[in-house]
Enzyme design. Structure first.
Site, PDB file in Angstrom:
ATOM      1  N   MET A 206     -18.039 -14.268  -4.467  1.00  0.00           N
ATOM      2  CA  MET A 206     -18.466 -12.960  -3.971  1.00  0.00           C
ATOM      3  C   MET A 206     -19.945 -13.015  -3.582  1.00  0.00           C
ATOM      4  O   MET A 206     -20.607 -11.981  -3.465  1.00  0.00           O
ATOM      5  CB  MET A 206     -18.222 -11.881  -5.024  1.00  0.00           C
TER       6      MET A 206
ATOM      7  N   LEU B 105     -25.269 -16.260  -4.835  1.00  0.00           N
ATOM      8  CA  LEU B 105     -24.959 -17.553  -5.454  1.00  0.00           C
ATOM      9  C   LEU B 105     -26.063 -18.026  -6.387  1.00  0.00           C
ATOM     10  O   LEU B 105     -27.247 -17.809  -6.140  1.00  0.00           O
ATOM     11  CB  LEU B 105     -24.724 -18.586  -4.350  1.00  0.00           C
TER      12      LEU B 105
ATOM     13  N   HIS C 284     -22.366 -21.491  -9.191  1.00  0.00           N
ATOM     14  CA  HIS C 284     -21.609 -21.688  -7.950  1.00  0.00           C
ATOM     15  C   HIS C 284     -21.875 -23.089  -7.377  1.00  0.00           C
ATOM     16  O   HIS C 284     -20.972 -23.743  -6.861  1.00  0.00           O
ATOM     17  CB  HIS C 284     -22.012 -20.648  -6.899  1.00  0.00           C
TER      18      HIS C 284
ATOM     19  N   ASP D  40     -14.920 -16.670 -16.187  1.00  0.00           N
ATOM     20  CA  ASP D  40     -13.871 -15.660 -15.971  1.00  0.00           C
ATOM     21  C   ASP D  40     -12.549 -16.259 -16.452  1.00  0.00           C
ATOM     22  O   ASP D  40     -11.670 -16.607 -15.661  1.00  0.00           O
ATOM     23  CB  ASP D  40     -13.810 -15.296 -14.484  1.00  0.00           C
TER      24      ASP D  40
ATOM     25  N   VAL E 124     -21.576 -22.634 -16.814  1.00  0.00           N
ATOM     26  CA  VAL E 124     -22.971 -23.094 -16.714  1.00  0.00           C
ATOM     27  C   VAL E 124     -23.844 -22.053 -17.415  1.00  0.00           C
ATOM     28  O   VAL E 124     -23.702 -20.851 -17.183  1.00  0.00           O
ATOM     29  CB  VAL E 124     -23.405 -23.234 -15.237  1.00  0.00           C
TER      30      VAL E 124
ATOM     31  N   LEU F 236     -24.433 -18.063 -16.824  1.00  0.00           N
ATOM     32  CA  LEU F 236     -24.966 -17.600 -15.535  1.00  0.00           C
ATOM     33  C   LEU F 236     -23.967 -16.654 -14.878  1.00  0.00           C
ATOM     34  O   LEU F 236     -22.759 -16.900 -14.887  1.00  0.00           O
ATOM     35  CB  LEU F 236     -25.251 -18.787 -14.615  1.00  0.00           C
ATOM     36  N   SER F 237     -24.499 -15.567 -14.325  1.00  0.00           N
ATOM     37  CA  SER F 237     -23.653 -14.566 -13.671  1.00  0.00           C
ATOM     38  C   SER F 237     -24.519 -13.772 -12.708  1.00  0.00           C
ATOM     39  O   SER F 237     -25.705 -13.522 -12.987  1.00  0.00           O
ATOM     40  CB  SER F 237     -23.085 -13.620 -14.738  1.00  0.00           C
TER      41      SER F 237
HETATM   42  O1  PAF Z   1     -14.737 -14.796  -9.365  1.00  0.00           O
HETATM   43  C1  PAF Z   1     -15.034 -14.193  -8.316  1.00  0.00           C
HETATM   44  O2  PAF Z   1     -16.147 -14.268  -7.793  1.00  0.00           O
HETATM   45  C2  PAF Z   1     -13.980 -13.302  -7.658  1.00  0.00           C
HETATM   46  O3  PAF Z   1     -13.178 -12.678  -8.601  1.00  0.00           O
HETATM   47  C3  PAF Z   1     -13.121 -14.053  -6.609  1.00  0.00           C
HETATM   48  C4  PAF Z   1     -12.294 -15.152  -7.253  1.00  0.00           C
HETATM   49  C5  PAF Z   1     -14.015 -14.644  -5.531  1.00  0.00           C
HETATM   50  C6  PAF Z   1     -12.145 -13.080  -5.938  1.00  0.00           C
HETATM   51  O4  PAF Z   1     -12.806 -12.032  -5.291  1.00  0.00           O
END
Ligand code: PAF
Length: 276
Positions: A26, A29, A33, A146, A172, A180-181
């Site tokens: 999403m 980054l 990521h 997640d 991470v 990290l988020s």
């Molecule tokens: O984990 C995420 O960033 C989102 O849930 C995803 C997998 C990109 C779906 O929108």
């Protein structure tokens, strides 16, 4: 690196790349990521990253509107990381009409994060299935922060027989342990100093289980109370089975301790696996 906004242009670009690996995001980054991309790159000739803030997975009171959108900075990081294709569609491209056909992960969508965020996993599964149909990757990478999302998507791919390998990447963490988020950006400096407590308490729970504790409910309640005492609003702390996130039965050896709690404007989630 090609930055593509339409499904038609994406399909055209990927026609010549039948062997591609996919990292859905999403945006906004950060290092976690980039770790997903580093895992992706050696696996295929072409690494595709999508950036799409998916309205369908946000509740009406959640942070869809204020979710950080940082496409230019994201593209600079992706270029440095050696990504081949960035797919950054707008909402009309993904949802040109109301999405009346949706995917219901009925096994998992009403527990833990699904209970707190009704419709969230339906939104995640639906958009990821659509993105898979647009990108046609042979593998896709997701981060284990997640944890429930990873299970929803692994089950989706298995039950729908999608020819896609799901690869899960370890969490991470910052030096002080905070996972990290993108949502860490909502924390004030004081909250940022407090934030590693969630991970610390999950680790303490893991130690108790490793030391032989099997009555999980009192420790879950203790952790929730400790968080509340330090100004958090806990949604849940739960010891569950890794395989299906159900309550462990005697003899279950692969467990995970999951926690979700609000700290100021941020809702943080984290987990630690425990293999007894
Ligand atoms: O984990 C995420 O960033 C989102 O849930 C995803 C997998 C990109 C779906 O929108």
């Amino acid at each position: 690196m090609d930055v593509i906004h339409s499904v038609a242009a994406l399909r055209l670009r990927l026609q010549s790349e039948p062997n591609n690996v996919f990292v859905p995001t999403m945006g906004n980054l950060h290092a976690a990521h980039i770790q997903l991309i580093n895992i992706a790159k050696p696996r295929a000739a072409c690494t595709v990253v999508s950036i799409f803030v998916n309205r369908l997975q946000f509740g009406p009171q959640e942070d869809f509107e204020r979710y950080p959108r940082t496409l230019e900075a994201d593209c600079a990081k992706l270029r440095d990381a050696g990504v081949d294709v960035v797919f950054a569609p707008d909402e009309r491209e993904i949802y040109p009409e109301p999405q009346t056909y949706v995917l219901e992960p009925s096994d998992l969508q009403h527990i833990l994060d699904g209970a707190v965020r009704p419709g969230h996993f339906r939104g995640v599964a639906t958009v990821v299935l659509k993105l898979f149909n647009m990108v046609s990757p042979h593998s896709a990478i997701f981060g284990k922060k997640d944890y429930q999302q990873c299970l929803v998507l692994t089950n989706m791919v298995r039950q729908l027989a999608l020819p896609i390998e799901i690869i899960l990447a370890e969490i991470v963490r910052a030096e002080d342990g905070l996972a990290l988020s993108s949502r860490n950006a909502y924390l004030s400096p004081a909250e940022r100093r407090e934030a590693p407590r969630l991970f610390q308490l999950l680790c303490r729970t893991r130690e108790k289980i490793a030391a032989g504790v099997r009555d999980y409910q009192p420790i879950e309640l203790d952790v929730m109370a400790a968080l509340a005492h330090h100004g958090w609003k806990p949604d849940y702390v739960a010891v569950r089975r890794q395989s299906d996130l159900q309550v462990p039965q005697a003899g279950d050896l692969k467990l995970v301790v999951l926690g979700a709690a609000r700290l100021g404007r941020a809702r943080l989630i984290d987990n630690v696996e425990v293999n007894i």
